[in-house]
Design a protein around this motif. Sequence first.
Motif, short mmCIF file in Angstrom:
data_model
loop_
_atom_site.label_atom_id
_atom_site.label_comp_id
_atom_site.label_asym_id
_atom_site.label_seq_id
_atom_site.Cartn_x
_atom_site.Cartn_y
_atom_site.Cartn_z
N PHE A 163 84.44 35.86 46.82
CA PHE A 163 84.04 37.14 46.24
C PHE A 163 82.87 36.91 45.30
O PHE A 163 82.79 35.87 44.64
N SER A 164 82.00 37.88 45.24
CA SER A 164 80.88 37.80 44.31
C SER A 164 81.36 38.05 42.88
O SER A 164 82.46 38.57 42.65
N SER A 165 80.54 37.67 41.92
CA SER A 165 80.93 37.80 40.51
C SER A 165 81.03 39.25 40.05
O SER A 165 81.60 39.53 38.99
N ASN A 166 80.49 40.21 40.84
CA ASN A 166 80.54 41.62 40.45
C ASN A 166 81.95 42.19 40.47
O ASN A 166 82.21 43.22 39.86
N TRP A 173 87.01 47.43 40.64
CA TRP A 173 86.62 46.32 41.51
C TRP A 173 87.66 45.20 41.46
O TRP A 173 87.90 44.53 42.48
N LYS A 174 88.30 44.98 40.32
CA LYS A 174 89.36 43.97 40.22
C LYS A 174 90.55 44.36 41.11
O LYS A 174 91.14 43.50 41.78
N LEU A 175 90.89 45.66 41.09
CA LEU A 175 91.99 46.12 41.94
C LEU A 175 91.67 45.93 43.42
O LEU A 175 92.51 45.47 44.21
N LEU A 176 90.43 46.27 43.80
CA LEU A 176 90.03 46.09 45.20
C LEU A 176 90.02 44.61 45.59
O LEU A 176 90.40 44.25 46.72
N LYS A 177 89.61 43.75 44.69
CA LYS A 177 89.61 42.31 44.97
C LYS A 177 91.03 41.81 45.22
O LYS A 177 91.27 41.03 46.16
N GLU A 178 91.98 42.27 44.41
CA GLU A 178 93.36 41.83 44.60
C GLU A 178 93.93 42.35 45.92
O GLU A 178 94.63 41.61 46.65
N MET A 179 93.64 43.60 46.27
CA MET A 179 94.14 44.14 47.54
C MET A 179 93.53 43.42 48.73
O MET A 179 94.22 43.08 49.71
N VAL A 200 84.86 31.20 56.66
CA VAL A 200 84.84 31.81 55.32
C VAL A 200 84.64 33.31 55.47
O VAL A 200 83.77 33.75 56.24
N PHE A 201 85.45 34.09 54.74
CA PHE A 201 85.23 35.53 54.61
C PHE A 201 84.48 35.77 53.30
O PHE A 201 84.95 35.38 52.23
N VAL A 202 83.31 36.41 53.38
CA VAL A 202 82.47 36.66 52.21
C VAL A 202 82.49 38.15 51.92
O VAL A 202 82.15 38.97 52.79
N PHE A 203 82.90 38.51 50.71
CA PHE A 203 82.89 39.90 50.23
C PHE A 203 81.94 39.97 49.05
O PHE A 203 82.18 39.34 48.01
N SER A 204 80.87 40.71 49.22
CA SER A 204 79.86 40.83 48.16
C SER A 204 79.57 42.30 47.89
O SER A 204 79.69 43.14 48.79
N ILE A 205 79.18 42.60 46.65
CA ILE A 205 78.90 43.98 46.22
C ILE A 205 77.39 44.13 46.06
O ILE A 205 76.75 43.35 45.35
N TRP A 211 80.10 44.46 51.19
CA TRP A 211 79.55 43.96 52.44
C TRP A 211 80.40 42.78 52.90
O TRP A 211 80.69 41.86 52.15
N PHE A 212 80.80 42.82 54.17
CA PHE A 212 81.67 41.79 54.75
C PHE A 212 80.87 40.93 55.72
O PHE A 212 80.13 41.44 56.56
N ARG A 213 81.04 39.60 55.58
CA ARG A 213 80.45 38.64 56.50
C ARG A 213 81.47 37.55 56.81
O ARG A 213 82.30 37.20 55.95
N ASN A 214 81.39 37.00 58.00
CA ASN A 214 82.29 35.93 58.45
C ASN A 214 81.43 34.75 58.89
O ASN A 214 80.60 34.90 59.79
N TYR A 215 81.62 33.56 58.26
CA TYR A 215 80.82 32.38 58.54
C TYR A 215 81.70 31.23 58.99
O TYR A 215 82.81 31.05 58.49
N GLN A 216 81.16 30.44 59.90
CA GLN A 216 81.81 29.20 60.31
C GLN A 216 81.34 28.06 59.41
O GLN A 216 80.17 27.99 59.04
N ILE A 217 82.25 27.16 59.05
CA ILE A 217 81.90 25.97 58.26
C ILE A 217 81.51 24.88 59.24
O ILE A 217 82.36 24.31 59.94
#
Length: 315
Positions: A163-166, A173-179, A200-205, A211-217
């Motif tokens: 998750f991004s620092s936002n 936003w804290k509630l959404l992060k927990e859900m 990796v699931f990336v959630f950024s504001i 915004w949702f992105r899915n990356y392979q390591i």
Amino acid sequence: MGNKRKHSEAEAAVDVKKDDSAPERPKRTLLGFKNSDEDKKENDSFRVGFRNKEKVLVTCSRRISFRYRHLMLNLVDLLPHCKKDNKVESKESKGTALNELVELKSCSSCLFFECRKGKDLYLWMAKCPNGPSVKFLVNAVHTMEELKLTGNHLKGSRPILTFSSNFDKSPHWKLLKEMISQIFGTPKDHRKSKPYHDHVFVFSIADDHIWFRNYQISCPHGGAQKLDRGDLEKMTLVEVGPRFCLNPIKIFGGSFGGPTLYENPFYVSPNQIRSLDKRQKAGKYAKKVKAKTRRKMHELENPLEVDEFADMWNE
């Protein structure tokens, strides 16, 4: 003939054999062997601990378009702890029906894709049966079939959520992060999951959107079982897909309803956007009609002078 042992020596030998033998078996009962109190305490100490039993129900509304259905199926492939169900009619009473389905499927969360007018996609993310729940507008949808990216990862592997620092700036936003962390995080030792972390699931504001992105390591190594530290530093991320953007509309205190905890002040419904576009197009047509009428009035007010040589070649 050897000398016989005395009776006292024979008893001493029997006692030594008893001490060296295995401990006595516990008492047998109808339900099995009865353990002592100490063994019960040791077993209880091993059983103490938190076990994540999160299960997510993924379903959609009727008359959903094919692109949005493919997006839902892509998420089903990414979440091994989810369960699918039949389509649900998107009415005002859909909350009670979805809560019953979640209870029948023995799930604790729900992702409901609701399609309106065949164009707009709304995503309900709810914790059942007590809430909270969030309603999102889904934009910028790109499925795996459309993107055709080079990334690839093992199906059913556990993702790493970032998750991004936002997300730590405001309470909603804290509630959404927990859900999101509870719903999208695959439980450990789940029967359908693999014990690997290869994506990796990336959630950024950005612009008040998630915004949702899915990356392979991707980690290059020389074929050995253990990786060198230099190889770990060369790890890269390769996008797999899908892509989508979540615009939060409202956060409710209950499951699919209840008191409103948060409402997005910057949200504009797609119906209003389409009506504004129609008004602008109608304004362009009205300007053309006005320009034609002004031209006609100008020609009537300023007639041209009669040309003397206009009929010269007619003779």
